[in-house]
Scaffold this motif. Structure first.
Motif, mmCIF file in Angstrom:
data_model
loop_
_atom_site.group_PDB
_atom_site.id
_atom_site.type_symbol
_atom_site.label_atom_id
_atom_site.label_comp_id
_atom_site.label_asym_id
_atom_site.label_seq_id
_atom_site.Cartn_x
_atom_site.Cartn_y
_atom_site.Cartn_z
ATOM 1 N N ASP A 292 -12.521 -6.707 4.467
ATOM 2 C CA ASP A 292 -12.433 -7.556 5.867
ATOM 3 C C ASP A 292 -12.912 -6.749 7.191
ATOM 4 O OD1 ASP A 292 -12.377 -10.227 6.818
ATOM 5 O OD2 ASP A 292 -10.358 -9.831 7.416
ATOM 6 N N ASN A 293 -13.127 -5.393 6.827
ATOM 7 C CA ASN A 293 -13.629 -4.665 8.234
ATOM 8 C C ASN A 293 -12.645 -4.784 9.296
ATOM 9 O OD1 ASN A 293 -15.441 -3.002 9.429
ATOM 10 N ND2 ASN A 293 -16.411 -4.655 10.521
ATOM 11 N N LYS A 294 -11.213 -4.499 8.687
ATOM 12 C CA LYS A 294 -10.187 -4.581 10.004
ATOM 13 C C LYS A 294 -9.092 -3.533 9.572
ATOM 14 C CE LYS A 294 -10.533 -9.751 10.466
ATOM 15 N NZ LYS A 294 -11.513 -9.697 11.597
ATOM 16 N N THR A 295 -8.423 -3.183 10.776
ATOM 17 C CA THR A 295 -7.185 -2.143 10.547
ATOM 18 C C THR A 295 -6.327 -2.696 11.167
ATOM 19 O OG1 THR A 295 -8.792 -0.167 10.245
ATOM 20 C CG2 THR A 295 -6.358 0.169 10.933
ATOM 21 N N TYR A 296 -4.948 -2.803 10.600
ATOM 22 C CA TYR A 296 -3.779 -3.132 11.069
ATOM 23 C C TYR A 296 -2.800 -2.327 11.308
ATOM 24 C CZ TYR A 296 -5.905 -7.866 9.459
ATOM 25 O OH TYR A 296 -6.514 -8.812 9.062
ATOM 26 N N LEU B 158 -3.319 -6.743 14.227
ATOM 27 C CA LEU B 158 -4.796 -6.621 14.052
ATOM 28 C C LEU B 158 -4.983 -5.425 15.383
ATOM 29 C CD1 LEU B 158 -7.611 -6.761 12.975
ATOM 30 C CD2 LEU B 158 -7.856 -8.366 14.734
ATOM 31 N N ASN C 145 -10.972 -4.337 15.039
ATOM 32 C CA ASN C 145 -12.126 -4.774 14.212
ATOM 33 C C ASN C 145 -12.831 -3.682 13.479
ATOM 34 O OD1 ASN C 145 -11.462 -7.920 13.966
ATOM 35 N ND2 ASN C 145 -11.647 -7.477 16.454
ATOM 36 N N GLN C 146 -12.303 -2.933 12.565
ATOM 37 C CA GLN C 146 -13.157 -1.896 11.948
ATOM 38 C C GLN C 146 -12.273 -1.642 10.766
ATOM 39 O OE1 GLN C 146 -14.705 1.422 14.120
ATOM 40 N NE2 GLN C 146 -14.888 2.710 12.103
ATOM 41 N N GLY C 147 -12.889 -1.633 9.670
ATOM 42 C CA GLY C 147 -11.965 -1.049 8.174
ATOM 43 C C GLY C 147 -12.342 0.436 8.212
#
Length: 288
Positions: free
Chosen positions: A193-197, A212, A215-217
């Motif tokens: 999903d191209n996200k890092t939490y 979140l 907005n980059q995996g």
């Protein structure tokens, strides 16, 4: 692959050179692997990494020597060392999590509630000994199965008592993972999903306050002693603790899979990138 170390150095451009040691160059340590992954440093600063298609774990020592640490390595991917210097490995040949002590393998996990895991991918060991790992599904050519047994791709906690807990199953494809050295925060990338939490870790090892972060995996990730987060994929992108991009390092490879800090002073960034491995001397140091 040749066992000697290449001395080729690549110059690079950086938007903000503050994190990188003055005059430092990206050094090509070796090439002609199949696909490198999972670097992890032991207490002395020796770095271990995997060549998953060739089923090997390699060691890059603090004196610059490269050697094979283990063959028949369970198609290991992500690695991480415990406080007592035992190597935790995501061995996805048979969808297992391993603990390696002096070359001897102990299988920790294979199933979740009697269902075969997808394939443990990346792992972090908290200061209290709890183990967190991601379990995405990547179809492997060495598997006989053609689809996952589980219907989710999730984040897990393996407790010291042997209990396995599914922490978060809302990902498209979880991958990179790293935690802070005080054991308070955990970062997990959803590369699908191209996200890092970022999560807060509670006293009992569970997670809360999922937010979140960027907005980059990321495939793999690490942290430095200034609390900056390093993400991989198309080169290396570095974010400060507020989620602001502060640095980008181009890597001359098709894909940058993972990275960690190693070396005697823990200021050598070790980078696995497709068929190559690189080092880069940093002004900052690693924390894990």
């Amino acid at each position: 692959m040749s066992h000697f170390i290449f001395s080729i150095a690549f110059l690079f451009l950086s938007s903000q050179p503050g994190l990188i040691a003055p005059g430092a160059k990206l050094e090509l340590i070796a090439k002609d692997f199949a696909f490198t992954e999972g670097p992890a440093a032991d207490r002395r600063g020796n770095v271990y990494f995997t060549d998953q298609p060739n089923d090997k774990i390699w060691k890059y020592s603090i004196d610059g020597r490269l050697s094979v640490y283990m063959e028949n390595a369970g198609r290991a991917n992500g690695l991480y060392f415990t406080k007592d210097d035992h190597l935790i490995a995501c061995a996805d040949e048979n969808n297992q999590l391993w603990r390696i002590k002096s070359g001897e393998v102990e299988k920790l996990v294979e199933h979740y509630q009697d269902t075969l895991l997808n394939g443990p991918n990346d792992v972090w060991v908290a200061p209290d000994g709890n183990i967190y790992f991601t379990d995405p599904y990547y179809q492997r050519d060495y598997w006989t199965r053609k689809e996952p047994d589980l219907n989710v791709q999730a984040l897990y906690l393996y407790r010291k008592n042997g209990k396995l807990i599914q922490l978060d199953s809302s990902f498209k494809k979880p991958n990179g993972i790293i935690g802070t050295p005080d054991g308070k925060w955990l970062y997990v990338a959803d590369i699908g999903d191209n996200k890092t939490y970022r999560y807060a870790i509670t006293k009992n090892g569970l997670l809360t306050n999922k937010q979140l972060f960027v907005n980059q995996g990321s495939d793999g990730m690490t942290l430095d002693n200034q609390r900056n987060l390093y993400l991989t994929g198309n080169g290396i992108t570095i974010y400060n603790n507020r989620g602001e991009k502060i640095e980008y390092i181009a890597i001359p490879a098709k894909w940058t899979g993972n990275l960690c800090f190693g070396g005697k002073e823990k200021n050598l960034l070790f980078i696995t990138a497709s068929d190559k491995v690189f080092t880069l001397k940093m002004r900052v140091k690693g924390v894990n």
